[in-house]
Write an enzyme that holds these catalytic residues in place. Sequence first.
Site, PDB file in Angstrom:
ATOM      1  N   TRP A 102       0.828  -1.204   0.000  1.00  0.00           N
ATOM      2  CA  TRP A 102       0.000   0.000   0.000  1.00  0.00           C
ATOM      3  C   TRP A 102       0.863   1.254   0.000  1.00  0.00           C
ATOM      4  CZ3 TRP A 102      -3.906  -2.138  -1.780  1.00  0.00           C
ATOM      5  CH2 TRP A 102      -4.326  -3.394  -1.334  1.00  0.00           C
ATOM      6  N   ASP A 169      -2.121   6.300   6.260  1.00  0.00           N
ATOM      7  CA  ASP A 169      -3.148   5.360   5.818  1.00  0.00           C
ATOM      8  C   ASP A 169      -3.400   4.402   6.982  1.00  0.00           C
ATOM      9  OD1 ASP A 169      -4.697   3.373   4.722  1.00  0.00           O
ATOM     10  OD2 ASP A 169      -3.309   2.865   3.098  1.00  0.00           O
ATOM     11  N   LYS A 193     -12.684  -2.711   7.190  1.00  0.00           N
ATOM     12  CA  LYS A 193     -11.945  -3.575   8.109  1.00  0.00           C
ATOM     13  C   LYS A 193     -12.417  -3.367   9.551  1.00  0.00           C
ATOM     14  CE  LYS A 193      -8.165  -3.301   4.830  1.00  0.00           C
ATOM     15  NZ  LYS A 193      -8.186  -4.643   4.263  1.00  0.00           N
TER      16      LYS A 193
END
Length: 357
Positions: A102, A169, A193
Amino acid sequence: MIRTTNFNAGPAALPLEVLQKAKDEFLDFNGAGMSVMELSHRSKEYDAVHQHAKALLKELMEIPEDYEVLFLQGGASLQFSMIPMNFLSKEKTAHFVMTGSWSEKALAEAKLFGNTSIIATSETDTYRYIPCISEVPSGGAYLHLTSNNTIFGTQWQQFPDCSIPIVADMSSDILSRPIDVSKFGIIYAGAQKNLGPSGVTVVILKKELLSQENEQVAKILKYSTHVKADSLYNTPPTFAIYMLSLVLEWLKEQGGLSAIAQRNRKKAEMLYKAIDDSHGFYRGHARTDSRSNMNVTFTLTNDELTKSFITKAKQENMVGLGGHRSIGGCRASIYNAVSIEDCEKLASFMKHFRESV
């Protein structure tokens, strides 16, 4: 109905109490005679949901008054582009700590808009650890990091101090533990999540950054547009925000972030003990000082054993244990909604599986 024990990395498990409440309100939300999905996003009924979600998030995370809370779309992937689009230029440099896929994607997007610099990376060791940062250069646009890495199972234990805004993030560990929001310029997180279902992205933005926005950006991609419209510039993902509000209510009922962090540590310790006590049968991917409390990654001695492990776990009604395709092995994602009992079940299965082969 027997509920499946869900270890998927995302979309992930949601609290049963949340799903039951959503089910009860599905056809008639607060006496409106229609589902929350049918409400106008301009209606007073939906506005109450919207404001409730914002207020709960601010309360649980202790977000200071000089921050904005936005509910956007496009996932973290859009933020990879939207952040440098607004806050980076050819005259500025964004610094990155590379800890997995990511951060690689965030870096690739930033390169399209300005200068970038990698100040620390663990790539050469297959992202097994969070690298140390000796110094963050001053004068940069921002420092970007990924707080938890779902694929490699690593997590920041302590965030750096620096003179430039930290952009984080936090898609896979937001609300899993208390954090000091004031250390960050921007926090962003896809919901699927710990926050709720997929479809909404939370952005927590320090207000002073808005004055630094690039004016040459399409209106819908500017943070100030969404701030002025209270995240209602275009039709928001109303049902996802409603579900987010229910998850936040549930989290508050659990005792808030301190209580959930304690529970998450207990869950993770249980599974890491099963790995560490296996005498090498299971091998953790992450270095012990960087282990994630959200994603427990491990390998078995060969692919056949791995396939057998995943197959037999599914027979025991446990799903989502396959590792990411980029590194293989196994992964148990144990976000907030995964219970201690779920982790006890998996730890017991790991022990019995090891003893059976």
